[in-house]
Design a protein around this motif. Structure first.
Motif, PDB file in Angstrom:
ATOM      1  N   UNK A   7       0.808  -1.224   0.000  1.00  0.00           N
ATOM      2  CA  UNK A   7       0.000   0.000   0.000  1.00  0.00           C
ATOM      3  C   UNK A   7       0.839   1.270   0.000  1.00  0.00           C
ATOM      4  N   UNK A   8       2.159   1.123   0.055  1.00  0.00           N
ATOM      5  CA  UNK A   8       3.058   2.271   0.151  1.00  0.00           C
ATOM      6  C   UNK A   8       4.027   2.274  -1.033  1.00  0.00           C
ATOM      7  N   UNK A   9       4.315   3.444  -1.555  1.00  0.00           N
ATOM      8  CA  UNK A   9       5.352   3.601  -2.577  1.00  0.00           C
ATOM      9  C   UNK A   9       6.517   4.328  -1.921  1.00  0.00           C
ATOM     10  N   UNK A  10       7.658   3.646  -1.853  1.00  0.00           N
ATOM     11  CA  UNK A  10       8.835   4.197  -1.183  1.00  0.00           C
ATOM     12  C   UNK A  10       9.848   4.723  -2.190  1.00  0.00           C
ATOM     13  N   UNK A  11      10.387   5.882  -1.881  1.00  0.00           N
ATOM     14  CA  UNK A  11      11.369   6.559  -2.723  1.00  0.00           C
ATOM     15  C   UNK A  11      12.512   7.016  -1.828  1.00  0.00           C
ATOM     16  N   UNK A  12      13.714   6.454  -2.036  1.00  0.00           N
ATOM     17  CA  UNK A  12      14.876   6.899  -1.263  1.00  0.00           C
ATOM     18  C   UNK A  12      16.082   7.015  -2.185  1.00  0.00           C
ATOM     19  N   UNK A  13      17.222   7.457  -1.646  1.00  0.00           N
ATOM     20  CA  UNK A  13      18.301   7.912  -2.522  1.00  0.00           C
ATOM     21  C   UNK A  13      19.701   7.468  -2.091  1.00  0.00           C
ATOM     22  N   UNK A  14      20.545   7.317  -3.120  1.00  0.00           N
ATOM     23  CA  UNK A  14      21.974   7.128  -2.937  1.00  0.00           C
ATOM     24  C   UNK A  14      22.656   8.468  -3.200  1.00  0.00           C
ATOM     25  N   UNK A  15      23.422   8.943  -2.224  1.00  0.00           N
ATOM     26  CA  UNK A  15      24.111  10.226  -2.359  1.00  0.00           C
ATOM     27  C   UNK A  15      25.606   9.985  -2.517  1.00  0.00           C
TER      28      UNK A  15
ATOM     29  N   UNK B  58      34.061   1.436   0.440  1.00  0.00           N
ATOM     30  CA  UNK B  58      33.924  -0.017   0.561  1.00  0.00           C
ATOM     31  C   UNK B  58      33.804  -0.601  -0.841  1.00  0.00           C
ATOM     32  N   UNK B  59      33.758  -1.926  -0.914  1.00  0.00           N
ATOM     33  CA  UNK B  59      33.748  -2.580  -2.226  1.00  0.00           C
ATOM     34  C   UNK B  59      32.491  -2.248  -3.033  1.00  0.00           C
ATOM     35  N   UNK B  60      31.335  -2.202  -2.364  1.00  0.00           N
ATOM     36  CA  UNK B  60      30.077  -1.915  -3.047  1.00  0.00           C
ATOM     37  C   UNK B  60      29.360  -0.762  -2.338  1.00  0.00           C
ATOM     38  N   UNK B  61      29.791   0.470  -2.563  1.00  0.00           N
ATOM     39  CA  UNK B  61      29.261   1.606  -1.792  1.00  0.00           C
ATOM     40  C   UNK B  61      27.776   1.863  -2.003  1.00  0.00           C
ATOM     41  N   UNK B  62      27.280   1.695  -3.238  1.00  0.00           N
ATOM     42  CA  UNK B  62      25.855   1.945  -3.467  1.00  0.00           C
ATOM     43  C   UNK B  62      25.004   0.899  -2.760  1.00  0.00           C
ATOM     44  N   UNK B  63      25.378  -0.350  -2.883  1.00  0.00           N
ATOM     45  CA  UNK B  63      24.618  -1.405  -2.216  1.00  0.00           C
ATOM     46  C   UNK B  63      24.685  -1.252  -0.702  1.00  0.00           C
ATOM     47  N   UNK B  64      25.833  -0.819  -0.193  1.00  0.00           N
ATOM     48  CA  UNK B  64      25.976  -0.612   1.250  1.00  0.00           C
ATOM     49  C   UNK B  64      25.020   0.468   1.738  1.00  0.00           C
TER      50      UNK B  64
ATOM     51  N   UNK C   4      30.596   6.361 -13.418  1.00  0.00           N
ATOM     52  CA  UNK C   4      30.973   5.515 -12.276  1.00  0.00           C
ATOM     53  C   UNK C   4      29.756   4.918 -11.587  1.00  0.00           C
ATOM     54  N   UNK C   5      28.743   5.759 -11.314  1.00  0.00           N
ATOM     55  CA  UNK C   5      27.661   5.327 -10.444  1.00  0.00           C
ATOM     56  C   UNK C   5      26.502   4.658 -11.158  1.00  0.00           C
ATOM     57  N   UNK C   6      26.178   5.075 -12.367  1.00  0.00           N
ATOM     58  CA  UNK C   6      25.015   4.509 -13.053  1.00  0.00           C
ATOM     59  C   UNK C   6      25.087   2.989 -13.191  1.00  0.00           C
ATOM     60  N   UNK C   7      26.222   2.418 -13.602  1.00  0.00           N
ATOM     61  CA  UNK C   7      26.270   0.953 -13.751  1.00  0.00           C
ATOM     62  C   UNK C   7      26.017   0.198 -12.446  1.00  0.00           C
ATOM     63  N   UNK C   8      26.252   0.848 -11.308  1.00  0.00           N
ATOM     64  CA  UNK C   8      26.077   0.147 -10.037  1.00  0.00           C
ATOM     65  C   UNK C   8      24.601  -0.068  -9.686  1.00  0.00           C
ATOM     66  N   UNK C   9      23.714   0.593 -10.425  1.00  0.00           N
ATOM     67  CA  UNK C   9      22.278   0.365 -10.234  1.00  0.00           C
ATOM     68  C   UNK C   9      21.859  -0.995 -10.788  1.00  0.00           C
ATOM     69  N   UNK C  10      22.536  -1.439 -11.835  1.00  0.00           N
ATOM     70  CA  UNK C  10      22.094  -2.620 -12.589  1.00  0.00           C
ATOM     71  C   UNK C  10      21.939  -3.867 -11.733  1.00  0.00           C
ATOM     72  N   UNK C  11      22.973  -4.292 -10.985  1.00  0.00           N
ATOM     73  CA  UNK C  11      22.801  -5.515 -10.183  1.00  0.00           C
ATOM     74  C   UNK C  11      21.752  -5.368  -9.083  1.00  0.00           C
ATOM     75  N   UNK C  12      21.533  -4.148  -8.617  1.00  0.00           N
ATOM     76  CA  UNK C  12      20.559  -3.924  -7.554  1.00  0.00           C
ATOM     77  C   UNK C  12      19.128  -4.020  -8.081  1.00  0.00           C
TER      78      UNK C  12
END
Length: 320
Positions: free
Chosen positions: A81-89, A96-102, A129-137
């Motif tokens: 029932x909720x739509x969540x929107x959050x961000x990677x800054x 760390x090895x996977x900063x976006x996932x962390x 640098x950052x856009x490709x890190x979205x793919x596996x997530x």
């Protein structure tokens, strides 16, 4: 209501939580608020009751405190029932090895969920640098839809090409957009979004209260906050615009803030409104049901242009 990738029903207005919580980059420092989970439950309940169920937050809003407060409320509702929107800054990424996932995992833990409906790269620090890190997530299911915030048109096109290599696309763009700051319109970003079935979310539609009608030279924004430092000096230049917005709203039973919101909707965007009281939610819903005329929009845009103020935030790169 619009659909996001034919999956999510996006309400006409999203509810923002930047001013929730305290501490570094928190509501107390930015807005002069002092709000915690005991103060805000009624706000969350009001949003859910009236169908404004898209909640926008970020890991850096009060350095996790905003997400923690929102997550506390989410435990008592059905996740669907909720739509969540959050961000990677990017500037807050850990070494760390996977900063976006962390960072994402930290957000999901605070929000008490295993996925976010929209995950944004908060700014275009390094698109390659950052856009490709979205793919596996996305492929893991932790991210349902990709959003980019504070990206200019060249950034968006580059990111789109990177994502397309993996069969993915940009679903949403979130930029500062208001009567006083229309750079995303002038830069053809809004047109690009319409052409590519991307939802454009407009933030700072009320310019942190400067376009709410609540403040003027005799009633300035709360001293000691960042918004007071940035906006109080320009309040005298806004008087004619605010008065016209007040007159437009009078016939429609709308406040100045509601007129600013209705304008953003008329421009084909989904406004993200910061809410700290149930009345803010109710006002937002009412504004979403009123249509402004083209002449009314053009008049406000003319007066806004004549103020000659520039409200681009220090965190924003130029759109043009």
């Amino acid at each position: 209501m619009v659909k996001l990738d034919n999956e999510l029903n996006i309400p006409p207005i999203a509810l923002g939580t930047w001013s929730w919580g305290s501490g570094n980059n928190g509501g107390d420092q930015i807005f002069g608020n002092h709000l915690n989970k005991d103060n805000l439950k009624s706000v969350f309940d009001a949003g859910m009751k009236c169908g404004l169920n898209l909640w926008d937050t970020a890991a850096v809003y009060a350095m996790g405190d905003s997400e923690t407060i929102l997550g506390d409320y989410l435990q008592n509702v059905d996740r669907k029932d909720v739509i969540l929107s959050t961000k990677f800054t990017p500037r807050s990424a850990q070494d760390v090895e996977h900063p976006m996932e962390t960072m994402l995992d930290g957000s999901l833990k605070r929000l008490h969920t295993d996925y976010t409906d929209i995950y944004w790269i908060h700014n275009a620090a390094d698109v390659k640098k950052w856009t490709p890190q979205l793919v596996p997530l996305v492929k893991s299911g932790k991210i349902k839809h990709i959003g980019l915030s504070n990206h200019n048109l060249a950034d968006l096109k580059l990111a789109a090409s990177i994502l397309a290599e993996s069969g993915l696309k940009i679903s949403a763009v979130q930029n500062h957009y208001s009567l006083l700051y229309r750079a995303s319109e002038k830069a053809k970003i809004i047109d690009y979004c319409k052409q590519n079935n991307i939802i454009f979310f407009s933030y700072m539609v009320l310019e942190q209260g400067a376009l709410s009608g609540k403040y003027d030279m005799n009633h300035p924004l709360p001293e000691g906050s960042r918004r007071a430092k940035e906006y109080n000096p320009i309040l005298p230049k806004l008087e004619k615009l605010i008065q016209t917005m007040r007159e437009i709203g009078k016939d429609k039973n709308l406040s100045v803030a509601q007129v600013a919101t209705a304008w953003a909707i008329a421009k084909g965007t989904v406004p993200i409104l910061g809410v700290t009281k149930p009345a803010h939610v109710e006002d937002a819903l009412a504004a979403s049901k009123v249509a402004l005329t083209e002449d009314e929009c053009l008049l406000m845009e003319k007066l806004a242009y004549e103020t000659s103020v520039d409200t681009r935030g220090v965190w924003e790169k130029p759109m043009i």
